[in-house]
Design a protein around this motif. Sequence first.
Motif, mmCIF file in Angstrom:
data_model
loop_
_atom_site.group_PDB
_atom_site.id
_atom_site.type_symbol
_atom_site.label_atom_id
_atom_site.label_comp_id
_atom_site.label_asym_id
_atom_site.label_seq_id
_atom_site.Cartn_x
_atom_site.Cartn_y
_atom_site.Cartn_z
ATOM 1 N N ASP A 138 -2.588 4.440 8.672
ATOM 2 C CA ASP A 138 -3.759 5.263 8.986
ATOM 3 C C ASP A 138 -4.463 4.334 9.942
ATOM 4 O O ASP A 138 -4.020 3.185 9.949
ATOM 5 N N ARG A 139 -5.158 5.012 10.929
ATOM 6 C CA ARG A 139 -6.023 4.346 11.783
ATOM 7 C C ARG A 139 -7.027 3.650 11.176
ATOM 8 O O ARG A 139 -7.754 2.790 11.786
ATOM 9 N N SER A 140 -7.702 4.054 9.941
ATOM 10 C CA SER A 140 -8.815 3.493 9.562
ATOM 11 C C SER A 140 -8.574 2.491 8.654
ATOM 12 O O SER A 140 -7.943 2.579 7.584
ATOM 13 N N ARG A 141 -9.243 1.402 8.741
ATOM 14 C CA ARG A 141 -9.006 0.316 8.027
ATOM 15 C C ARG A 141 -9.826 0.582 6.353
ATOM 16 O O ARG A 141 -9.490 0.294 5.425
ATOM 17 N N LEU A 162 -7.549 2.818 4.438
ATOM 18 C CA LEU A 162 -6.597 1.952 3.645
ATOM 19 C C LEU A 162 -6.976 0.820 2.586
ATOM 20 O O LEU A 162 -6.391 0.561 1.761
ATOM 21 N N THR A 171 0.895 -0.689 2.878
ATOM 22 C CA THR A 171 -0.204 -0.307 3.965
ATOM 23 C C THR A 171 0.053 -0.788 5.391
ATOM 24 O O THR A 171 0.413 -1.922 5.770
ATOM 25 N N GLU A 185 -2.232 -0.449 9.216
ATOM 26 C CA GLU A 185 -3.161 0.126 10.010
ATOM 27 C C GLU A 185 -2.837 0.226 11.498
ATOM 28 O O GLU A 185 -2.352 -0.743 12.185
ATOM 29 N N ARG A 186 -2.455 1.468 12.127
ATOM 30 C CA ARG A 186 -2.061 1.710 13.465
ATOM 31 C C ARG A 186 -2.632 2.982 13.898
ATOM 32 O O ARG A 186 -3.030 3.861 13.366
#
Length: 205
Positions: free
Chosen positions: A7-10, A13, A30, A32-33
């Motif tokens: 997911d782009r959202s920390r 995650l 997980t 973060e990308r």
Amino acid sequence: GRVVAVDRSRRFLDALEAGASARGLANIETHERDLDEQGLPDVQADGAWARWVFAFVREPRLLLKRTIGALKSGGTFVVHEYVDYRTWRLSPRSEAFESFVTEVMASWRENGGEPDIALDLGRWLPELGCEIVSERVICEVARPDEWWWEWPRAFVAIGLQRLVDLGRVSEERAAEMRAAFAQAERTKGAFLLTPAVLEIVARKK
């Protein structure tokens, strides 16, 4: 088995990791990308699931190709994406609310996304070596006293502020849109339709 979550959202995650920890699960990895800038983790998975991802990336077909490439032969891919965002309607009908929906769609497209991306995904999957197992449209009816209403209520509040911050909607127009939604909540018999989502289940050949 294990789960590889991207997911782009920390923040999202973090919520996943906290939930996994609370349940004693140690098999969730997980990443973060930003999928517009970075590829997927190097895996050969039995299955993949995506919800409201392809509508927001600038190169959805490329991401779809990468996703299929991360599956084993015979692997299953399940995707939930909007197929007709304009089905998000209020009863009683509201021009102000329909204008809000139009502005939300325009803001996504302005940033390179496509709200109705499922119209393309259903065509691209066979082109990229998958067979379609099943397809169904998901569109719910929600009324103000039901839990379904909570998501639209929150989205309108956050979405209107975002549109104001982007300069797409004036404070005055946002107040009109807010008032239209609030009026619907107070109207006996009022309901809304949620934006239509297409669920596609596909299998890699």
